[in-house]
Design an enzyme around this catalytic site. Structure first.
Site, PDB file in Angstrom:
ATOM      1  N   ARG A   1       0.837  -1.208   0.000  1.00  0.00           N
ATOM      2  CA  ARG A   1       0.000   0.000   0.000  1.00  0.00           C
ATOM      3  C   ARG A   1       0.869   1.255   0.000  1.00  0.00           C
ATOM      4  O   ARG A   1       0.524   2.257  -0.643  1.00  0.00           O
ATOM      5  CB  ARG A   1      -0.946  -0.008   1.212  1.00  0.00           C
ATOM      6  CG  ARG A   1      -1.921   1.155   1.184  1.00  0.00           C
ATOM      7  CD  ARG A   1      -2.979   1.056   2.261  1.00  0.00           C
ATOM      8  NE  ARG A   1      -2.400   1.128   3.591  1.00  0.00           N
ATOM      9  CZ  ARG A   1      -3.074   0.909   4.712  1.00  0.00           C
ATOM     10  NH1 ARG A   1      -4.365   0.596   4.671  1.00  0.00           N
ATOM     11  NH2 ARG A   1      -2.491   0.989   5.881  1.00  0.00           N
TER      12      ARG A   1
ATOM     13  N   LYS B   1      -2.851   7.008   1.265  1.00  0.00           N
ATOM     14  CA  LYS B   1      -2.690   7.194   2.713  1.00  0.00           C
ATOM     15  C   LYS B   1      -1.843   8.446   2.939  1.00  0.00           C
ATOM     16  O   LYS B   1      -0.656   8.393   3.272  1.00  0.00           O
ATOM     17  CB  LYS B   1      -2.095   5.944   3.366  1.00  0.00           C
ATOM     18  CG  LYS B   1      -2.405   5.875   4.856  1.00  0.00           C
ATOM     19  CD  LYS B   1      -2.299   4.477   5.393  1.00  0.00           C
ATOM     20  CE  LYS B   1      -2.371   4.396   6.908  1.00  0.00           C
ATOM     21  NZ  LYS B   1      -3.572   4.914   7.531  1.00  0.00           N
TER      22      LYS B   1
ATOM     23  N   GLU C   1     -16.511   5.139   5.009  1.00  0.00           N
ATOM     24  CA  GLU C   1     -15.631   4.549   6.025  1.00  0.00           C
ATOM     25  C   GLU C   1     -15.682   5.445   7.255  1.00  0.00           C
ATOM     26  O   GLU C   1     -16.472   6.376   7.309  1.00  0.00           O
ATOM     27  CB  GLU C   1     -14.193   4.402   5.491  1.00  0.00           C
ATOM     28  CG  GLU C   1     -13.544   5.697   5.062  1.00  0.00           C
ATOM     29  CD  GLU C   1     -12.096   5.537   4.599  1.00  0.00           C
ATOM     30  OE1 GLU C   1     -11.443   4.541   4.919  1.00  0.00           O
ATOM     31  OE2 GLU C   1     -11.603   6.470   3.923  1.00  0.00           O
TER      32      GLU C   1
ATOM     33  N   LEU D   1      -9.940   4.304   2.079  1.00  0.00           N
ATOM     34  CA  LEU D   1      -8.609   3.702   2.198  1.00  0.00           C
ATOM     35  C   LEU D   1      -8.750   2.171   2.146  1.00  0.00           C
ATOM     36  O   LEU D   1      -9.582   1.616   2.863  1.00  0.00           O
ATOM     37  CB  LEU D   1      -7.968   4.118   3.529  1.00  0.00           C
ATOM     38  CG  LEU D   1      -6.506   3.681   3.635  1.00  0.00           C
ATOM     39  CD1 LEU D   1      -5.615   4.662   2.878  1.00  0.00           C
ATOM     40  CD2 LEU D   1      -6.064   3.574   5.066  1.00  0.00           C
TER      41      LEU D   1
HETATM   42  N1  PDD Z   1      -5.630   4.727  10.041  1.00  0.00           N
HETATM   43  N2  PDD Z   1      -9.508   4.407   6.743  1.00  0.00           N
HETATM   44  C1  PDD Z   1      -8.818   5.463   7.204  1.00  0.00           C
HETATM   45  C2  PDD Z   1      -9.232   6.832   6.769  1.00  0.00           C
HETATM   46  C3  PDD Z   1      -7.719   5.265   8.073  1.00  0.00           C
HETATM   47  O1  PDD Z   1      -7.014   6.323   8.503  1.00  0.00           O
HETATM   48  C4  PDD Z   1      -7.384   3.947   8.490  1.00  0.00           C
HETATM   49  C5  PDD Z   1      -6.241   3.651   9.405  1.00  0.00           C
HETATM   50  C6  PDD Z   1      -8.143   2.872   7.997  1.00  0.00           C
HETATM   51  C7  PDD Z   1      -7.830   1.433   8.351  1.00  0.00           C
HETATM   52  O2  PDD Z   1      -6.683   0.958   7.673  1.00  0.00           O
HETATM   53  P1  PDD Z   1      -5.764  -0.190   8.288  1.00  0.00           P
HETATM   54  O3  PDD Z   1      -6.649  -1.339   8.578  1.00  0.00           O
HETATM   55  O4  PDD Z   1      -4.807  -0.493   7.212  1.00  0.00           O
HETATM   56  O5  PDD Z   1      -5.141   0.356   9.535  1.00  0.00           O
HETATM   57  C8  PDD Z   1      -9.197   3.136   7.115  1.00  0.00           C
HETATM   58  C9  PDD Z   1      -4.442   4.565  10.847  1.00  0.00           C
HETATM   59  C10 PDD Z   1      -4.455   3.437  11.818  1.00  0.00           C
HETATM   60  C11 PDD Z   1      -4.068   5.903  11.444  1.00  0.00           C
HETATM   61  O6  PDD Z   1      -4.178   6.880  10.713  1.00  0.00           O
HETATM   62  O7  PDD Z   1      -3.634   5.967  12.600  1.00  0.00           O
END
Ligand code: PDD
Length: 291
Positions: free
Chosen positions: A53, A148, A180, A204
């Site tokens: 990613r 991200k 989300e 995301l």
């Molecule tokens: N954030 N959607 C958004 C907008 C996010 O910021 C995150 C995670 C997720 C979940 O993704 P993952 O399962 O890969 O952690 C979905 C991280 C944890 C953060 O910004 O701290």
């Protein structure tokens, strides 16, 4: 640990000695991307998925990945060893580097690379047992939410607005569809089937989300990747949010109304246990279970 070791551009430094220029484009423009990777018993969780990613985010903003996957992995593992915390949360960030302020890309600049690690802040056992509260808010972010990006001001404001309503997360609504959370992905349960919105530019592609879908398919539980309308969200028998730090968390109150009977649901319970099983295998260095 008061002064942990961090990685900055190839060096391992005490946090108090790690400095970057105020001209760094990450600081000036939020021009960079990041990852958050949990590590259990020193073993990073789904590191290949996170590094893939990262590649996708970097290429979307036209920065060449300054490290190979094995260099990233070696740096992360070394940092975990140096800090010797229990379960950890690894934060890494790449920005377009230092250059005089100008919106256009600089002709020459070296990306700035930061990796740091902290004790993983887990959700309290009480919240896992009882579920959390969420509110719906308008998704007023941009149209490239699959990147991200470190430019997180809309997410910060949305999360704070949720907090102001005594809720743990904001579930975001765009054009009548739930996308989300402000920092998590979304799942609902409808007639014993798990539904999560399909991947695309509006959300995301969460690493935790993908594992949950994978576990459910392997357990032959009905799972669909399809859009969720606001009305479907409101009528769902279960709502979950997922992220690297929250794992799979049941939402038992939405906009001050109970979700289902107000208790974490049975499908959540089943998925949560499989997820914990996966984590425990990772932590102990045993082969990961065929889920
Ligand atoms: N954030 N959607 C958004 C907008 C996010 O910021 C995150 C995670 C997720 C979940 O993704 P993952 O399962 O890969 O952690 C979905 C991280 C944890 C953060 O910004 O701290």
């Amino acid at each position: 640990m008061s002064d942990p070791v961090v990685y900055l551009n190839g060096e391992y430094l005490a946090l108090s000695n790690a400095h970057i220029s105020i001209l760094d484009r990450g600081f000036i423009f939020g021009d960079g991307v990041y990852e958050v990777i949990p590590a259990y018993g020193g073993h990073p969780f789904r590191i290949n998925h996170h590094l893939q990613r990262l590649d996708n985010s970097l290429s979307a903003i036209r920065i060449k990945n300054p490290l190979t996957h094995s260099q990233w992995q070696a740096a992360i593992e070394h940092l975990i060893e140096l800090n010797q915390l229990d379960d950890q949360s690894i934060y890494l960030q790449v920005t377009r580097g230092v250059a005089p302020r100008d919106h256009r890309f600089p002709e020459q600049s070296q990306p700035t690379i930061v990796i740091m690690t902290n004790t993983l802040k887990t959700v309290s056992a009480e919240k896992v047992r009882q579920g959390v509260a969420a509110v719906t808010l308008a998704d007023n972010r941009w149209l490239k939410c699959h990147i991200k990006s470190i430019s997180l001001l809309p997410n910060v404001l949305l999360r704070q607005e949720a907090q102001d309503h005594n809720a743990d997360e904001a579930i975001l609504i765009r054009n009548g569809y739930a996308t989300e959370g402000a920092a998590s992905n979304l799942f609902i349960v409808q007639q014993q089937c798990i539904i999560t919105p399909p991947k695309g530019p509006m959300l995301l592609p969460g690493v935790t989300r993908d594992l949950v879908v994978h576990i459910a398919r392997n357990k032959k539980i009905c799972v669909k990747e399809q859009p969720i309308t606001e009305a479907e969200l409101m009528q769902a028998s279960e709502i979950w949010i997922t992220s690297s730090t929250k794992e799979i968390l049941p939402v038992t109150k939405l906009n001050d109304k109970l979700v289902g009977n107000g208790q974490p649901g049975s499908l959540w319970q089943e998925m949560y246990l499989s997820y914990q099983d996966y984590k425990e295998h990772l932590r102990s260095g045993r082969a990961l279970p065929e889920l």
